[in-house]
Design a protein around this motif. Structure first.
Motif, PDB file in Angstrom:
ATOM      1  N   VAL A  22       0.851  -1.197   0.000  1.00  0.00           N
ATOM      2  CA  VAL A  22       0.000   0.000   0.000  1.00  0.00           C
ATOM      3  C   VAL A  22       0.891   1.252   0.000  1.00  0.00           C
ATOM      4  N   PRO A  23       1.100   1.868  -1.162  1.00  0.00           N
ATOM      5  CA  PRO A  23       1.896   3.086  -1.203  1.00  0.00           C
ATOM      6  C   PRO A  23       1.124   4.236  -0.554  1.00  0.00           C
ATOM      7  N   ALA A  24       1.755   4.863   0.425  1.00  0.00           N
ATOM      8  CA  ALA A  24       1.087   5.967   1.129  1.00  0.00           C
ATOM      9  C   ALA A  24       2.116   7.040   1.486  1.00  0.00           C
ATOM     10  N   ALA A  25       3.107   7.219   0.613  1.00  0.00           N
ATOM     11  CA  ALA A  25       4.196   8.146   0.929  1.00  0.00           C
ATOM     12  C   ALA A  25       4.113   9.442   0.136  1.00  0.00           C
ATOM     13  N   GLY A  26       3.045   9.595  -0.656  1.00  0.00           N
ATOM     14  CA  GLY A  26       2.937  10.798  -1.503  1.00  0.00           C
ATOM     15  C   GLY A  26       2.748  12.052  -0.665  1.00  0.00           C
ATOM     16  N   LEU A  27       2.985  13.200  -1.273  1.00  0.00           N
ATOM     17  CA  LEU A  27       2.931  14.467  -0.534  1.00  0.00           C
ATOM     18  C   LEU A  27       1.511  14.991  -0.345  1.00  0.00           C
ATOM     19  N   GLY A  28       0.580  14.528  -1.165  1.00  0.00           N
ATOM     20  CA  GLY A  28      -0.804  14.966  -1.020  1.00  0.00           C
ATOM     21  C   GLY A  28      -0.992  16.447  -1.251  1.00  0.00           C
ATOM     22  N   THR A  29      -0.308  17.003  -2.254  1.00  0.00           N
ATOM     23  CA  THR A  29      -0.354  18.462  -2.455  1.00  0.00           C
ATOM     24  C   THR A  29      -1.744  18.964  -2.858  1.00  0.00           C
ATOM     25  N   ARG A  30      -2.560  18.080  -3.474  1.00  0.00           N
ATOM     26  CA  ARG A  30      -3.899  18.530  -3.878  1.00  0.00           C
ATOM     27  C   ARG A  30      -4.787  18.811  -2.687  1.00  0.00           C
ATOM     28  N   PHE A  31      -4.370  18.356  -1.514  1.00  0.00           N
ATOM     29  CA  PHE A  31      -5.215  18.528  -0.336  1.00  0.00           C
ATOM     30  C   PHE A  31      -4.611  19.475   0.695  1.00  0.00           C
ATOM     31  N   PRO A  39      -1.252  12.902   7.067  1.00  0.00           N
ATOM     32  CA  PRO A  39      -1.284  12.188   5.777  1.00  0.00           C
ATOM     33  C   PRO A  39      -2.692  12.221   5.186  1.00  0.00           C
ATOM     34  N   LYS A  40      -2.765  12.378   3.860  1.00  0.00           N
ATOM     35  CA  LYS A  40      -4.104  12.404   3.254  1.00  0.00           C
ATOM     36  C   LYS A  40      -4.804  11.057   3.445  1.00  0.00           C
ATOM     37  N   GLU A  41      -4.019   9.992   3.548  1.00  0.00           N
ATOM     38  CA  GLU A  41      -4.597   8.650   3.731  1.00  0.00           C
ATOM     39  C   GLU A  41      -5.286   8.521   5.080  1.00  0.00           C
ATOM     40  N   MET A  42      -5.002   9.464   6.021  1.00  0.00           N
ATOM     41  CA  MET A  42      -5.620   9.412   7.349  1.00  0.00           C
ATOM     42  C   MET A  42      -6.858  10.312   7.433  1.00  0.00           C
ATOM     43  N   ARG A 116      10.060   2.936   4.627  1.00  0.00           N
ATOM     44  CA  ARG A 116       9.990   4.354   4.262  1.00  0.00           C
ATOM     45  C   ARG A 116      10.551   4.578   2.864  1.00  0.00           C
ATOM     46  N   GLN A 117       9.898   5.476   2.151  1.00  0.00           N
ATOM     47  CA  GLN A 117      10.333   5.734   0.781  1.00  0.00           C
ATOM     48  C   GLN A 117      11.464   6.769   0.730  1.00  0.00           C
ATOM     49  N   GLY A 118      11.639   7.580   1.771  1.00  0.00           N
ATOM     50  CA  GLY A 118      12.635   8.656   1.682  1.00  0.00           C
ATOM     51  C   GLY A 118      12.087   9.732   0.776  1.00  0.00           C
ATOM     52  N   ASP A 119      12.717   9.927  -0.351  1.00  0.00           N
ATOM     53  CA  ASP A 119      12.208  10.911  -1.332  1.00  0.00           C
ATOM     54  C   ASP A 119      10.994  10.341  -2.043  1.00  0.00           C
ATOM     55  N   PRO A 120       9.858  11.037  -2.028  1.00  0.00           N
ATOM     56  CA  PRO A 120       8.719  10.532  -2.805  1.00  0.00           C
ATOM     57  C   PRO A 120       8.939  10.781  -4.299  1.00  0.00           C
ATOM     58  N   ARG A 121       9.596   9.811  -4.949  1.00  0.00           N
ATOM     59  CA  ARG A 121       9.983  10.001  -6.359  1.00  0.00           C
ATOM     60  C   ARG A 121       8.997   9.359  -7.320  1.00  0.00           C
ATOM     61  N   GLY A 122       7.783   9.150  -6.847  1.00  0.00           N
ATOM     62  CA  GLY A 122       6.749   8.624  -7.731  1.00  0.00           C
ATOM     63  C   GLY A 122       6.264   7.249  -7.317  1.00  0.00           C
ATOM     64  N   LEU A 123       5.091   6.857  -7.870  1.00  0.00           N
ATOM     65  CA  LEU A 123       4.472   5.581  -7.495  1.00  0.00           C
ATOM     66  C   LEU A 123       5.381   4.389  -7.834  1.00  0.00           C
ATOM     67  N   LEU A 143      -3.582   1.510  -3.894  1.00  0.00           N
ATOM     68  CA  LEU A 143      -3.226   2.886  -3.559  1.00  0.00           C
ATOM     69  C   LEU A 143      -3.969   3.322  -2.303  1.00  0.00           C
ATOM     70  N   GLY A 144      -3.225   3.973  -1.404  1.00  0.00           N
ATOM     71  CA  GLY A 144      -3.750   4.285  -0.079  1.00  0.00           C
ATOM     72  C   GLY A 144      -4.832   5.343  -0.053  1.00  0.00           C
ATOM     73  N   ASP A 145      -5.057   6.036  -1.171  1.00  0.00           N
ATOM     74  CA  ASP A 145      -6.084   7.088  -1.167  1.00  0.00           C
ATOM     75  C   ASP A 145      -7.220   6.758  -2.141  1.00  0.00           C
ATOM     76  N   ASP A 146      -7.231   5.527  -2.628  1.00  0.00           N
ATOM     77  CA  ASP A 146      -8.201   5.124  -3.646  1.00  0.00           C
ATOM     78  C   ASP A 146      -9.156   4.103  -3.017  1.00  0.00           C
TER      79      ASP A 146
HETATM   80  P1  UTP Z   1      -0.859  10.538  -6.063  1.00  0.00           P
HETATM   81  O1  UTP Z   1      -0.747  10.453  -7.524  1.00  0.00           O
HETATM   82  O2  UTP Z   1      -2.215  10.864  -5.520  1.00  0.00           O
HETATM   83  O3  UTP Z   1       0.234  11.583  -5.558  1.00  0.00           O
HETATM   84  O4  UTP Z   1      -0.367   9.165  -5.455  1.00  0.00           O
HETATM   85  P2  UTP Z   1       0.431  12.321  -4.175  1.00  0.00           P
HETATM   86  O5  UTP Z   1       1.778  12.930  -4.198  1.00  0.00           O
HETATM   87  O6  UTP Z   1       0.146  11.423  -3.013  1.00  0.00           O
HETATM   88  O7  UTP Z   1      -0.718  13.457  -4.124  1.00  0.00           O
HETATM   89  P3  UTP Z   1      -0.818  14.879  -4.864  1.00  0.00           P
HETATM   90  O8  UTP Z   1      -0.995  14.580  -6.326  1.00  0.00           O
HETATM   91  O9  UTP Z   1       0.434  15.651  -4.534  1.00  0.00           O
HETATM   92  O10 UTP Z   1      -2.041  15.505  -4.252  1.00  0.00           O
HETATM   93  C1  UTP Z   1      -1.143   7.978  -5.486  1.00  0.00           C
HETATM   94  C2  UTP Z   1      -0.740   7.078  -4.321  1.00  0.00           C
HETATM   95  O11 UTP Z   1       0.643   6.750  -4.411  1.00  0.00           O
HETATM   96  C3  UTP Z   1       1.329   7.152  -3.232  1.00  0.00           C
HETATM   97  C4  UTP Z   1       0.431   8.200  -2.571  1.00  0.00           C
HETATM   98  O12 UTP Z   1       0.633   8.247  -1.165  1.00  0.00           O
HETATM   99  C5  UTP Z   1      -0.954   7.741  -2.960  1.00  0.00           C
HETATM  100  O13 UTP Z   1      -1.473   6.782  -2.059  1.00  0.00           O
HETATM  101  N1  UTP Z   1       2.661   7.686  -3.602  1.00  0.00           N
HETATM  102  C6  UTP Z   1       2.791   8.612  -4.598  1.00  0.00           C
HETATM  103  C7  UTP Z   1       3.779   7.234  -2.914  1.00  0.00           C
HETATM  104  O14 UTP Z   1       3.673   6.379  -1.990  1.00  0.00           O
HETATM  105  N2  UTP Z   1       4.999   7.742  -3.245  1.00  0.00           N
HETATM  106  C8  UTP Z   1       5.165   8.669  -4.236  1.00  0.00           C
HETATM  107  O15 UTP Z   1       6.318   9.071  -4.490  1.00  0.00           O
HETATM  108  C9  UTP Z   1       4.020   9.115  -4.931  1.00  0.00           C
END
Ligand code: UTP
Length: 313
Positions: A22-31, A39-42, A116-123, A143-146
């Protein structure tokens, strides 16, 4: 074949699917700003964080080994799936068994693991962080937000993986103006009406370049051959390492090299809780289906909509 080539050659796996990532390391900038420190997942969907529904779905599809990919500011995810002794004791002293049960639900759900992913460099990069835990096993990615309405989709994807091998993506038909928000698939039919062969994948294409209106949503079953491919995948759209790019490469490979990608066509309800409008729709929808809330909420919602209509009319 030399030992070197033997090591680097992607190999397909015939083991069963037992692990969920379950990837949940994204920055969640849209929120933002809500996701500055949370975390947006929370974010709660009524009274449960979004990510608990995702873990419940994995468990309902028989995947009890769950690896969460987390990062900075994501500690509350680990706390949520752990014991909360002080809270539990306080509730026990009060004799509040119902709330005590609800607090305990998340810690006994699955065998949770974290990396931990460290740098969130993409899914794609997040999925690569699962390599050591997953090893040679095929695995599911959720995906942790889907949120997906039921575990039937994931169960079917696991079945398709067992039947055909390779990797499996979940595809949902979207309006042409929405294809640029998703990864889109070029597809060919199979003998099964809900299964297609994926011939191409394009991340967030312009509508005129989309191979179809079938978009990838946040459920995957990956062959472990995806790991060496991800290692070689350069940053793609948005400067991020895209899982879609690695799966496109697998779609072009032979089965004996871990190749072939199937798609399961999904026609149910799916919510992207990382998107503000969809998040609000999710909360309203889930609340209206809750017996303890519907009786109070539905009349208010009807009246609210009528009032809005009268104001606009
Ligand atoms: P999103 O595409 O929604 O990206 O990631 P994001 O960075 O979380 O959110 P925005 O676009 O800035 O608002 C889809 C899923 O992949 C995870 C996110 O946590 C989310 O569950 N993800 C994304 C990672 O774990 N690492 C990443 O580097 C990017």
């Amino acid at each position: 074949m030399s030992a070197d080539t033997e090591q680097t050659r992607p190999r397909s796996s015939s083991l069963p699917v037992t692990k969920a990532v379950v990837p949940a390391a994204g920055l969640g900038t849209r929120f933002l700003p809500a996701t500055k420190a949370t975390p947006k997942e929370m974010l709660p969907i009524v009274d449960k964080p979004a990510i608990q529904y995702v873990v419940e779905e994995a468990v309902a599809a028989t995947l009890r080994d769950v690896l969460m990919i987390t990062g900075r500011n994501k500690r509350s995810i680990e706390d949520h799936f752990d014991r909360a002794y002080e809270l539990e004791e306080a509730l026990a002293i009060k004799g509040d068994d119902e709330r005590l049960r609800s607090v305990r639900e998340s810690d006994g759900l699955a065998q949770m693991h974290y990396v931990r992913q460290g740098d969130p460099r993409g899914l794609g990069h997040a999925v690569l962080c699962a390599a050591a835990h997953v090893g040679d096993n095929p695995f599911a990615v959720l995906l942790g937000d889907d949120l997906i309405e039921s575990a039937d989709l994931l169960r079917r994807m696991i079945e398709v993986r067992e039947e055909y091998g390779g990797s499996v993506v979940a595809l949902m038909e979207v309006e042409p103006e929405q294809v640029s928000l998703y990864g889109c698939a070029g597809i060919e039919p199979t003998d099964e009406p809900d299964v297609v062969t994926v011939t191409d994948l394009v991340e967030k294409p312009a509508p005129e370049q989309a191979p179809s209106r079938w978009a990838i949503i946040g459920r995957y079953v990956c062959d472990p051959a995806v790991f060496p491919v991800l290692q070689e995948t350069p940053p793609g759209r948005g400067g991020e390492i895209q899982l879609t790019d690695a799966l496109r490469e697998l779609a072009r490979r032979k089965p004996e090299d871990g190749g072939t990608v199937r798609g399961v066509l999904f026609r149910g309800r799916r919510y992207d809780t990382g998107n503000k409008a969809d998040y609000i729709r999710t909360v309203v929808d889930f609340a209206c289906r809750r017996p303890d809330l519907a009786a109070e909420l539905l009349p208010w919602l009807r009246e609210f909509v009528d009032r809005q209509g009268a104001q606009q009319g």
